[in-house]
Design a protein around this motif. Structure first.
Motif, PDB file in Angstrom:
ATOM      1  N   SER A 221       0.809  -1.219   0.000  1.00 11.15           N
ATOM      2  CA  SER A 221       0.000   0.000   0.000  1.00 11.15           C
ATOM      3  C   SER A 221       0.842   1.268   0.000  1.00 11.15           C
ATOM      4  CB  SER A 221      -0.952   0.008   1.211  1.00 11.15           C
ATOM      5  OG  SER A 221      -0.213   0.064   2.419  1.00 11.15           O
ATOM      6  N   GLU A 222       2.076   1.192   0.490  1.00 13.76           N
ATOM      7  CA  GLU A 222       2.901   2.388   0.628  1.00 13.76           C
ATOM      8  C   GLU A 222       3.710   2.722  -0.626  1.00 13.76           C
ATOM      9  OE1 GLU A 222       2.950   4.490   3.095  1.00 13.76           O
ATOM     10  OE2 GLU A 222       1.746   3.397   4.551  1.00 13.76           O
ATOM     11  N   LEU A 223       4.207   1.721  -1.328  1.00 10.13           N
ATOM     12  CA  LEU A 223       5.117   1.996  -2.441  1.00 10.13           C
ATOM     13  C   LEU A 223       4.469   2.684  -3.643  1.00 10.13           C
ATOM     14  CD1 LEU A 223       7.517  -1.098  -2.473  1.00 10.13           C
ATOM     15  CD2 LEU A 223       7.937   1.222  -1.630  1.00 10.13           C
ATOM     16  N   PRO A 224       3.199   2.412  -3.991  1.00 10.21           N
ATOM     17  CA  PRO A 224       2.622   3.120  -5.142  1.00 10.21           C
ATOM     18  C   PRO A 224       2.656   4.644  -5.013  1.00 10.21           C
ATOM     19  CG  PRO A 224       1.300   1.198  -4.653  1.00 10.21           C
ATOM     20  CD  PRO A 224       2.303   1.316  -3.539  1.00 10.21           C
ATOM     21  N   SER A 225       2.329   5.186  -3.843  1.00 10.08           N
ATOM     22  CA  SER A 225       2.358   6.640  -3.683  1.00 10.08           C
ATOM     23  C   SER A 225       3.787   7.162  -3.732  1.00 10.08           C
ATOM     24  CB  SER A 225       1.676   7.051  -2.370  1.00 10.08           C
ATOM     25  OG  SER A 225       2.346   6.489  -1.247  1.00 10.08           O
TER      26      SER A 225
ATOM     27  N   PRO B 114       7.314  -6.756   7.678  1.00  6.18           N
ATOM     28  CA  PRO B 114       6.688  -8.060   7.948  1.00  6.18           C
ATOM     29  C   PRO B 114       6.379  -8.863   6.696  1.00  6.18           C
ATOM     30  CG  PRO B 114       5.125  -6.272   8.343  1.00  6.18           C
ATOM     31  CD  PRO B 114       6.460  -5.640   8.117  1.00  6.18           C
ATOM     32  N   VAL B 115       6.047  -8.191   5.580  1.00  4.75           N
ATOM     33  CA  VAL B 115       5.729  -8.871   4.323  1.00  4.75           C
ATOM     34  C   VAL B 115       6.438  -8.130   3.191  1.00  4.75           C
ATOM     35  CG1 VAL B 115       3.938  -9.538   2.695  1.00  4.75           C
ATOM     36  CG2 VAL B 115       3.485  -9.687   5.146  1.00  4.75           C
ATOM     37  N   ILE B 116       7.106  -8.890   2.332  1.00  3.43           N
ATOM     38  CA  ILE B 116       7.796  -8.289   1.185  1.00  3.43           C
ATOM     39  C   ILE B 116       7.242  -8.927  -0.085  1.00  3.43           C
ATOM     40  CG2 ILE B 116      10.009  -7.823   0.075  1.00  3.43           C
ATOM     41  CD1 ILE B 116      11.330  -8.122   2.794  1.00  3.43           C
ATOM     42  N   PRO B 117       6.315  -8.266  -0.755  1.00  2.00           N
ATOM     43  CA  PRO B 117       5.765  -8.830  -2.000  1.00  2.00           C
ATOM     44  C   PRO B 117       6.805  -8.798  -3.104  1.00  2.00           C
ATOM     45  CG  PRO B 117       4.942  -6.617  -1.655  1.00  2.00           C
ATOM     46  CD  PRO B 117       5.725  -6.964  -0.431  1.00  2.00           C
ATOM     47  N   ARG B 118       6.724  -9.762  -4.015  1.00  2.72           N
ATOM     48  CA  ARG B 118       7.691  -9.832  -5.112  1.00  2.72           C
ATOM     49  C   ARG B 118       7.465  -8.724  -6.139  1.00  2.72           C
ATOM     50  NH1 ARG B 118      12.054 -13.459  -4.553  1.00  2.72           N
ATOM     51  NH2 ARG B 118      11.384 -15.065  -3.089  1.00  2.72           N
ATOM     52  N   LYS B 119       6.205  -8.406  -6.410  1.00  2.82           N
ATOM     53  CA  LYS B 119       5.873  -7.400  -7.407  1.00  2.82           C
ATOM     54  C   LYS B 119       4.765  -6.509  -6.865  1.00  2.82           C
ATOM     55  CE  LYS B 119       7.004 -10.344 -11.391  1.00  2.82           C
ATOM     56  NZ  LYS B 119       6.473 -10.946 -12.650  1.00  2.82           N
ATOM     57  N   ILE B 120       4.832  -5.220  -7.243  1.00  2.74           N
ATOM     58  CA  ILE B 120       3.817  -4.273  -6.802  1.00  2.74           C
ATOM     59  C   ILE B 120       3.322  -3.482  -8.012  1.00  2.74           C
ATOM     60  CG2 ILE B 120       3.408  -2.168  -5.467  1.00  2.74           C
ATOM     61  CD1 ILE B 120       5.200  -3.237  -3.340  1.00  2.74           C
ATOM     62  N   PRO B 121       2.011  -3.512  -8.284  1.00  2.00           N
ATOM     63  CA  PRO B 121       1.486  -2.701  -9.386  1.00  2.00           C
ATOM     64  C   PRO B 121       1.442  -1.236  -8.983  1.00  2.00           C
ATOM     65  CG  PRO B 121      -0.291  -3.873  -8.273  1.00  2.00           C
ATOM     66  CD  PRO B 121       0.984  -4.338  -7.637  1.00  2.00           C
ATOM     67  N   VAL B 122       2.039  -0.384  -9.806  1.00  2.00           N
ATOM     68  CA  VAL B 122       2.007   1.054  -9.579  1.00  2.00           C
ATOM     69  C   VAL B 122       1.420   1.706 -10.830  1.00  2.00           C
ATOM     70  CG1 VAL B 122       3.966   0.936  -8.011  1.00  2.00           C
ATOM     71  CG2 VAL B 122       4.368   1.379 -10.428  1.00  2.00           C
TER      72      VAL B 122
END
Length: 234
Positions: free
Chosen positions: A83-87, A110-118
């Motif tokens: 939730s934080e990286l897109p902004s 606590p959680v590191i997703p492999r890919k983040i849609p931005v």
């Protein structure tokens, strides 16, 4: 026995009478009125308006040449990278070029997703330990370079966060690592700005990391722009 010829049979059936037909017609009309009234009285639900994500809280070095070990500071509102990286990338893409890869130390995430849609593309996310400072975020911009941000812990007070962001984005201060800046803030003001590290079981969940990010990391280059400190979303 009388003849039935000439007696019309339309609408006639056993047990039927004009009085019963009128009663049924009246009941059906009443039911229709109830249905119409119910449909009319139902309130119209308002359309849900999309809620814009809050702006990223950043303090960046914007001189032509980067100095020191950090390019600025980022104060996220949570430890939820999804939730934080897109902004964050929404602000950095126009300034530094499209951010394509991000790496962290898993100690405080606590959680590191492999890919983040931005906006308009996908950012690959990975982790390194001990190569990356636990309080730092490493960003790779396609065709531009590498940038390092101090991560101010989300629970940090506003005054302490402001001091840390200023220290990370000024040029005249000492060359300190992200963790050294956090420790100095704690020592001077007695306010803890650290998060609980992951225990052994939690850290095991992220074993394997993102080694592909290491090979793709270019040398550090400075972000473009006028010589001033940029503070966004504070």
């Amino acid at each position: 026995m009388g003849s039935t010829e000439g007696i019309p049979h339309t609408g006639f059936h056993a047990g039927s009478s004009p009085a019963k037909d009128e009663t049924r017609a009246a009941a059906e009309a009443a039911r229709r009125r109830v249905r119409i009234m119910s449909a009319t009285l139902l309130p119209t639900l308002p359309h849900a308006e999309p809620v814009a994500a809050p702006a990223a809280r950043l303090a960046l070095k914007t001189d032509g040449t980067s100095r020191g070990l950090l390019d600025g500071a980022w104060w996220p509102r949570s430890r939820d990278l999804l939730s934080e990286l897109p902004s964050l990338t929404d602000v950095l893409d126009p300034l530094w070029g499209r951010i394509t890869r991000i790496a962290v130390n898993p100690e405080h995430w606590p959680v590191i997703p492999r890919k983040i849609p931005v906006s308009g593309h996908i950012v690959k996310v990975g982790w390194f330990t001990p190569e990356i400072d636990p309080h730092k975020l490493l960003l790779l911009s396609y065709g531009t370079g590498r940038f390092d941000l101090l991560v101010v812990p989300p629970g940090t007070g506003a005054e302490s966060a402001a001091r840390l962001m200023a220290a990370a984005s000024e040029y005249d201060g000492p060359l300190l690592t992200a963790s050294a800046l956090i420790a100095a803030e704690d020592a001077r003001h007695g306010v803890s700005a650290t998060d609980r590290p992951l225990d052994a079981e939690e850290a095991w969940e992220y074993e394997g990391g993102a080694s592909a990010v290491s090979a793709a990391a270019p040398g550090r280059t400075g972000p473009p722009g006028p010589a001033s400190r940029l503070i966004i979303g504070v």
